[in-house]
Write a protein that holds these residues in place. Sequence first.
Motif, PDB file in Angstrom:
ATOM      1  N   ILE A 126       0.867  -1.190   0.000  1.00  0.00           N
ATOM      2  CA  ILE A 126       0.000   0.000   0.000  1.00  0.00           C
ATOM      3  C   ILE A 126       0.897   1.232   0.000  1.00  0.00           C
ATOM      4  N   GLY A 127       0.864   2.014  -1.087  1.00  0.00           N
ATOM      5  CA  GLY A 127       1.620   3.266  -1.127  1.00  0.00           C
ATOM      6  C   GLY A 127       2.865   3.190  -1.983  1.00  0.00           C
ATOM      7  N   GLY A 128       2.937   4.072  -2.996  1.00  0.00           N
ATOM      8  CA  GLY A 128       4.087   4.080  -3.906  1.00  0.00           C
ATOM      9  C   GLY A 128       5.084   5.180  -3.588  1.00  0.00           C
ATOM     10  N   GLY A 129       5.389   5.361  -2.297  1.00  0.00           N
ATOM     11  CA  GLY A 129       6.463   6.281  -1.901  1.00  0.00           C
ATOM     12  C   GLY A 129       7.790   5.525  -1.863  1.00  0.00           C
ATOM     13  N   HIS A 130       8.735   6.054  -1.106  1.00  0.00           N
ATOM     14  CA  HIS A 130      10.092   5.495  -1.125  1.00  0.00           C
ATOM     15  C   HIS A 130      10.166   4.135  -0.442  1.00  0.00           C
ATOM     16  N   THR A 184      -1.704   2.297  -5.034  1.00  0.00           N
ATOM     17  CA  THR A 184      -1.291   3.628  -4.598  1.00  0.00           C
ATOM     18  C   THR A 184      -2.307   4.666  -5.070  1.00  0.00           C
ATOM     19  N   GLN A 185      -2.440   5.723  -4.289  1.00  0.00           N
ATOM     20  CA  GLN A 185      -3.495   6.708  -4.540  1.00  0.00           C
ATOM     21  C   GLN A 185      -3.386   7.353  -5.908  1.00  0.00           C
ATOM     22  N   ASN A 186      -2.133   7.632  -6.307  1.00  0.00           N
ATOM     23  CA  ASN A 186      -1.927   8.390  -7.537  1.00  0.00           C
ATOM     24  C   ASN A 186      -0.658   7.895  -8.212  1.00  0.00           C
ATOM     25  N   ASP A 236      -5.672   3.382  -6.598  1.00  0.00           N
ATOM     26  CA  ASP A 236      -6.854   3.389  -5.730  1.00  0.00           C
ATOM     27  C   ASP A 236      -6.342   3.674  -4.308  1.00  0.00           C
ATOM     28  N   THR A 237      -7.260   3.913  -3.398  1.00  0.00           N
ATOM     29  CA  THR A 237      -6.865   4.185  -2.013  1.00  0.00           C
ATOM     30  C   THR A 237      -7.367   3.067  -1.115  1.00  0.00           C
ATOM     31  N   VAL A 238      -6.477   2.511  -0.334  1.00  0.00           N
ATOM     32  CA  VAL A 238      -6.889   1.452   0.594  1.00  0.00           C
ATOM     33  C   VAL A 238      -7.555   2.101   1.802  1.00  0.00           C
ATOM     34  N   LEU A 267       2.381  -2.117   4.507  1.00  0.00           N
ATOM     35  CA  LEU A 267       1.700  -0.824   4.646  1.00  0.00           C
ATOM     36  C   LEU A 267       2.745   0.301   4.647  1.00  0.00           C
ATOM     37  N   THR A 268       2.659   1.216   3.673  1.00  0.00           N
ATOM     38  CA  THR A 268       3.633   2.321   3.620  1.00  0.00           C
ATOM     39  C   THR A 268       2.889   3.601   3.221  1.00  0.00           C
ATOM     40  N   THR A 269       2.237   4.213   4.178  1.00  0.00           N
ATOM     41  CA  THR A 269       1.323   5.318   3.849  1.00  0.00           C
ATOM     42  C   THR A 269       1.953   6.710   3.944  1.00  0.00           C
ATOM     43  N   CYS A 309      -4.978  16.839   3.200  1.00  0.00           N
ATOM     44  CA  CYS A 309      -4.005  16.517   2.145  1.00  0.00           C
ATOM     45  C   CYS A 309      -2.815  15.779   2.759  1.00  0.00           C
ATOM     46  N   GLY A 310      -2.138  14.957   1.953  1.00  0.00           N
ATOM     47  CA  GLY A 310      -0.884  14.326   2.384  1.00  0.00           C
ATOM     48  C   GLY A 310       0.296  15.195   1.999  1.00  0.00           C
ATOM     49  N   ARG A 311       0.148  15.901   0.885  1.00  0.00           N
ATOM     50  CA  ARG A 311       1.068  16.953   0.435  1.00  0.00           C
ATOM     51  C   ARG A 311       0.185  18.019  -0.186  1.00  0.00           C
ATOM     52  N   LEU A 312       0.714  19.214  -0.362  1.00  0.00           N
ATOM     53  CA  LEU A 312      -0.091  20.298  -0.937  1.00  0.00           C
ATOM     54  C   LEU A 312      -0.662  19.853  -2.294  1.00  0.00           C
ATOM     55  N   GLY A 333      -9.636   7.176   6.078  1.00  0.00           N
ATOM     56  CA  GLY A 333     -10.353   5.932   6.389  1.00  0.00           C
ATOM     57  C   GLY A 333      -9.461   4.863   6.987  1.00  0.00           C
ATOM     58  N   LEU A 334      -8.247   4.736   6.441  1.00  0.00           N
ATOM     59  CA  LEU A 334      -7.390   3.633   6.894  1.00  0.00           C
ATOM     60  C   LEU A 334      -6.956   3.799   8.355  1.00  0.00           C
ATOM     61  N   GLY A 335      -6.681   5.050   8.751  1.00  0.00           N
ATOM     62  CA  GLY A 335      -6.274   5.295  10.143  1.00  0.00           C
ATOM     63  C   GLY A 335      -7.361   4.830  11.109  1.00  0.00           C
ATOM     64  N   THR A 376       5.319  17.290  10.038  1.00  0.00           N
ATOM     65  CA  THR A 376       6.564  17.740   9.421  1.00  0.00           C
ATOM     66  C   THR A 376       6.225  18.939   8.529  1.00  0.00           C
ATOM     67  N   GLY A 377       7.241  19.585   8.024  1.00  0.00           N
ATOM     68  CA  GLY A 377       6.967  20.793   7.243  1.00  0.00           C
ATOM     69  C   GLY A 377       7.933  20.952   6.097  1.00  0.00           C
ATOM     70  N   THR A 378       7.587  21.829   5.186  1.00  0.00           N
ATOM     71  CA  THR A 378       8.422  22.020   4.001  1.00  0.00           C
ATOM     72  C   THR A 378       8.462  23.511   3.651  1.00  0.00           C
ATOM     73  N   PRO A 379       9.563  23.980   3.057  1.00  0.00           N
ATOM     74  CA  PRO A 379       9.648  25.401   2.697  1.00  0.00           C
ATOM     75  C   PRO A 379       8.965  25.723   1.369  1.00  0.00           C
ATOM     76  N   THR A 404       9.185   7.411  11.235  1.00  0.00           N
ATOM     77  CA  THR A 404      10.474   7.953  10.787  1.00  0.00           C
ATOM     78  C   THR A 404      10.242   9.156   9.893  1.00  0.00           C
ATOM     79  N   SER A 405      11.346   9.826   9.541  1.00  0.00           N
ATOM     80  CA  SER A 405      11.280  10.958   8.634  1.00  0.00           C
ATOM     81  C   SER A 405      12.434  10.801   7.652  1.00  0.00           C
ATOM     82  N   GLY A 406      12.172  10.982   6.385  1.00  0.00           N
ATOM     83  CA  GLY A 406      13.260  10.917   5.407  1.00  0.00           C
ATOM     84  C   GLY A 406      13.066   9.807   4.390  1.00  0.00           C
TER      85      GLY A 406
HETATM   86  C1  LIG Z   1       5.468  18.534   3.732  1.00  0.00           C
HETATM   87  C2  LIG Z   1       6.532  17.502   3.940  1.00  0.00           C
HETATM   88  C3  LIG Z   1       7.718  17.847   4.505  1.00  0.00           C
HETATM   89  C4  LIG Z   1       8.708  16.917   4.721  1.00  0.00           C
HETATM   90  N1  LIG Z   1       9.881  17.306   5.256  1.00  0.00           N
HETATM   91  C5  LIG Z   1      10.878  16.431   5.412  1.00  0.00           C
HETATM   92  C6  LIG Z   1      12.131  16.846   5.926  1.00  0.00           C
HETATM   93  O1  LIG Z   1      12.313  18.001   6.241  1.00  0.00           O
HETATM   94  N2  LIG Z   1      13.103  15.942   6.080  1.00  0.00           N
HETATM   95  C7  LIG Z   1      12.898  14.660   5.751  1.00  0.00           C
HETATM   96  O2  LIG Z   1      13.812  13.868   5.894  1.00  0.00           O
HETATM   97  N3  LIG Z   1      11.730  14.236   5.274  1.00  0.00           N
HETATM   98  C8  LIG Z   1      10.732  15.098   5.100  1.00  0.00           C
HETATM   99  N4  LIG Z   1       9.529  14.705   4.614  1.00  0.00           N
HETATM  100  C9  LIG Z   1       9.306  13.330   4.615  1.00  0.00           C
HETATM  101  C10 LIG Z   1       9.595  12.561   3.372  1.00  0.00           C
HETATM  102  O3  LIG Z   1       8.812  13.013   2.357  1.00  0.00           O
HETATM  103  C11 LIG Z   1       9.217  11.178   3.783  1.00  0.00           C
HETATM  104  O4  LIG Z   1      10.046  10.767   4.839  1.00  0.00           O
HETATM  105  C12 LIG Z   1       9.301  10.145   2.729  1.00  0.00           C
HETATM  106  O5  LIG Z   1       8.675  10.558   1.571  1.00  0.00           O
HETATM  107  C13 LIG Z   1       8.663   8.907   3.316  1.00  0.00           C
HETATM  108  O6  LIG Z   1       8.513   7.929   2.368  1.00  0.00           O
HETATM  109  P1  LIG Z   1       7.308   6.939   2.496  1.00  0.00           P
HETATM  110  O7  LIG Z   1       7.448   5.968   1.404  1.00  0.00           O
HETATM  111  O8  LIG Z   1       7.221   6.432   3.880  1.00  0.00           O
HETATM  112  O9  LIG Z   1       6.008   7.845   2.279  1.00  0.00           O
HETATM  113  P2  LIG Z   1       5.576   8.874   1.144  1.00  0.00           P
HETATM  114  O10 LIG Z   1       6.720   9.314   0.330  1.00  0.00           O
HETATM  115  O11 LIG Z   1       4.742   9.892   1.823  1.00  0.00           O
HETATM  116  O12 LIG Z   1       4.660   7.978   0.207  1.00  0.00           O
HETATM  117  C14 LIG Z   1       3.462   7.411   0.642  1.00  0.00           C
HETATM  118  C15 LIG Z   1       2.671   6.998  -0.586  1.00  0.00           C
HETATM  119  O13 LIG Z   1       1.615   6.167  -0.208  1.00  0.00           O
HETATM  120  C16 LIG Z   1       0.404   6.579  -0.826  1.00  0.00           C
HETATM  121  N5  LIG Z   1      -0.662   6.195   0.088  1.00  0.00           N
HETATM  122  C17 LIG Z   1      -0.814   6.580   1.365  1.00  0.00           C
HETATM  123  N6  LIG Z   1      -1.884   5.998   1.920  1.00  0.00           N
HETATM  124  C18 LIG Z   1      -2.436   5.232   0.963  1.00  0.00           C
HETATM  125  C19 LIG Z   1      -3.574   4.388   0.931  1.00  0.00           C
HETATM  126  N7  LIG Z   1      -4.348   4.232   1.992  1.00  0.00           N
HETATM  127  N8  LIG Z   1      -3.866   3.751  -0.214  1.00  0.00           N
HETATM  128  C20 LIG Z   1      -3.086   3.896  -1.314  1.00  0.00           C
HETATM  129  N9  LIG Z   1      -1.980   4.678  -1.320  1.00  0.00           N
HETATM  130  C21 LIG Z   1      -1.668   5.336  -0.208  1.00  0.00           C
HETATM  131  C22 LIG Z   1       0.564   8.071  -0.968  1.00  0.00           C
HETATM  132  O14 LIG Z   1      -0.281   8.585  -1.968  1.00  0.00           O
HETATM  133  C23 LIG Z   1       2.037   8.189  -1.305  1.00  0.00           C
HETATM  134  O15 LIG Z   1       2.259   8.040  -2.680  1.00  0.00           O
HETATM  135  C24 LIG Z   1       8.490  15.600   4.373  1.00  0.00           C
HETATM  136  C25 LIG Z   1       7.272  15.237   3.800  1.00  0.00           C
HETATM  137  C26 LIG Z   1       6.301  16.183   3.577  1.00  0.00           C
HETATM  138  C27 LIG Z   1       5.005  15.776   2.954  1.00  0.00           C
END
Ligand SMILES: Cc1cc2nc3c(=O)[nH]c(=O)nc-3n(C[C@H](O)[C@H](O)[C@H](O)COP(=O)(O)OP(=O)(O)OC[C@H]3O[C@@H](n4cnc5c(N)ncnc54)[C@H](O)[C@@H]3O)c2cc1C
Length: 603
Positions: free
Chosen positions: A8-12, A32-34, A119-121, A151-153, A170-173, A180-182, A197-200, A371-373
């Motif tokens: 679940i989730g196409g992030g890192h 993944t949502q998008n 789609d969104t889980v 699970l990687t949301t 929003c998850g990002r702007l 729902g999942l939470g 967390t925050g971003t410039p 975690t963050s990053g």
């Molecule tokens: C505003 C902002 C500021 C940040 N600042 C920092 C920083 O200063 N330093 C730093 O190290 N990191 C920062 N990050 C964090 C960094 O973006 C994340 O640590 C990193 O992207 C985490 O990767 P991830 O794969 O866990 O999640 P994400 O990259 O967030 O990917 C999650 C993916 O899962 C998808 N998803 C989520 N829930 C569902 C669901 N239920 N069904 C289907 N798909 C789903 C989302 O659409 C998304 O594509 C910031 C993030 C944001 C948004």
Amino acid sequence: MDYDVIVIGGGHAGIEACLATSRIGFKTLLVTQNIDAIGRLSCNPAIGGLAKGNIVREVDALGGEMAHLIDNTMIQYRILNRRRGPAVQSPRAQADKFAYHMRAKHTLELQSNLSIFMDTVVDLMIDHDKNIINGVITERGHKISSKTVVLTTGTFMEGKIFIGQYDAPCGRLGEIAAIGLGTALRKHGFTLGRMKTGTPARVRRSSIDFSNLELQPGDDPMMPFSFDYETIDRPSIPCYITWTNEKTHSIIKKYMHLSPLYGGKIVGKGPRYCPSIEDKVVRFPDRERHQIFIEPEGAESEEMYLNGLSSSLPEFVQNEFMRTLEGLENVEVMRPAYAVEYDYMDPLQLLPSLETIKISGLFVAGQTNGTSGYEEAACQGLMAGINAAQKLKGEDSIVLSRAESYTGVLIDDLVTKGTKEPYRMFTSRAEYRLNMRHDSCDQRLTELGHKVGLQSEEKLERLKDKLQKIESVKELLKQNSYNQKNALQALKMPEVEIDEMMEKIPDLSLYSEPIRYQTQIDVKYEGYVLKQDKEVKRFASLESIRIADDFDYDSVSGMSTEGIEKCKQIRPRSIGQASRISGLRTTDVAVLMVHVKKWRSNK
Ligand SMILES: Cc1cc2nc3c(=O)[nH]c(=O)nc-3n(C[C@H](O)[C@H](O)[C@H](O)COP(=O)(O)OP(=O)(O)OC[C@H]3O[C@@H](n4cnc5c(N)ncnc54)[C@H](O)[C@@H]3O)c2cc1C
């Protein structure tokens, strides 16, 4: 079953998890949502940095993807701490964030055994009688079954963004939260919390006056993160440096009451080590200025990232304070700074394999674990993927030791101590960092990558060949002298460099520059590493006392009730891990050790 694995989730984290399971041979679905946001760099368009760069190379050595993604899309590269020893050096690269995401998406699209579905889980299918996962339910009503789920949301689970008094789900702007999942996870009995967390702001390049700003060029040449590449041949794009000043700080102070953080709208805990500019002004009132890096977001983009100016103040305040910085007097904002608050799962609910203790077959990775990053997310995603595959194969889970990798340190910290604020990796978190140099990740982890099915025979052979060559260079040095000393001994001197020996020992030129450099590091650090090896052995002796999965803590007499409860909650894998549980008394650990040994001999 429809699938072996659903990610679940196409992030890192999700990218590494779904690539790992599909490459190992399991039928995998990424939901993944998008799909246009796969591998998007949410914040800083950069990969690596102190300790984080090492993680990227660990992921690479194990057979993960992150190093390939950044090597193919970097627009600037630097080795941090170049003047200090290799143990604390680390690579960092600016990514072309658009190319990075496209490369990630395409890599997934080309992968066999892997399907991608947008789609969104919203819920998990769980058999609560057997405590096993059965699949997922999506927003559009699909029920998709699978033997395991990862699970990687990220920042999307019940995500909410804040800019001054404005907030939105929003998850990002501009990107809708996963709603729902939470709630569903809480209903299934999991403990979740809120983090933020925050971003410039991203600003327009042509609105910046660079004429008086300090230029920060990259290293030349760029060096690859991946052990699969020798060089990178691409032009480097510079960054710039500017500073905040007293005027900036006084504007921030004046409007602080409009900050959602200080006004109490945001309850989640933010990253202490990545503070917003508001936090910096409050926490360091004596600092006259803070450094801001102006970084390009891509080779074909006008957007510039203001690293160090993260904020959740209203947009008119952001505009006012940004324009007090040199070079930004007429700055034009393209995307404002904002904060995001989201649900995370308490990682104490996980085994060291990243599988939940409560539900068999459900794994959690990335920002969801507190975690963050990007790098922290990627290494967890990879390990969760590897362990989902191990489970499907009916084999023991793979747990990296604190003594061999930052990934091991990170996961051990999360599942043993938990975290109440976004966890970021630092060199200082690792006790044995001399062993965790970025240059030696391949030596430590390639074989394991091969064992789990992610590294080819060819890569293993390449590593063997490299090690043989390093040994041959050492032998060559041993047989020659330099400055009236044996050359191998001479190289141990801090001021002696291997390349200056080439005139006297011409056969050194038969070996490539990376082999000579690696030999030099090995030789210079040999003494320290040997010393550390003794400590590692002591550490490993406690780690090797494994606690059986079915060990009955209630049968342990002489241990405090609190100690028993903590162990029952965390389920340590070894006496070593138990000894790191916060608040567990030394006497409890000693009693536990006796009982664990007795339990083992009775089995
Ligand atoms: C505003 C902002 C500021 C940040 N600042 C920092 C920083 O200063 N330093 C730093 O190290 N990191 C920062 N990050 C964090 C960094 O973006 C994340 O640590 C990193 O992207 C985490 O990767 P991830 O794969 O866990 O999640 P994400 O990259 O967030 O990917 C999650 C993916 O899962 C998808 N998803 C989520 N829930 C569902 C669901 N239920 N069904 C289907 N798909 C789903 C989302 O659409 C998304 O594509 C910031 C993030 C944001 C948004």
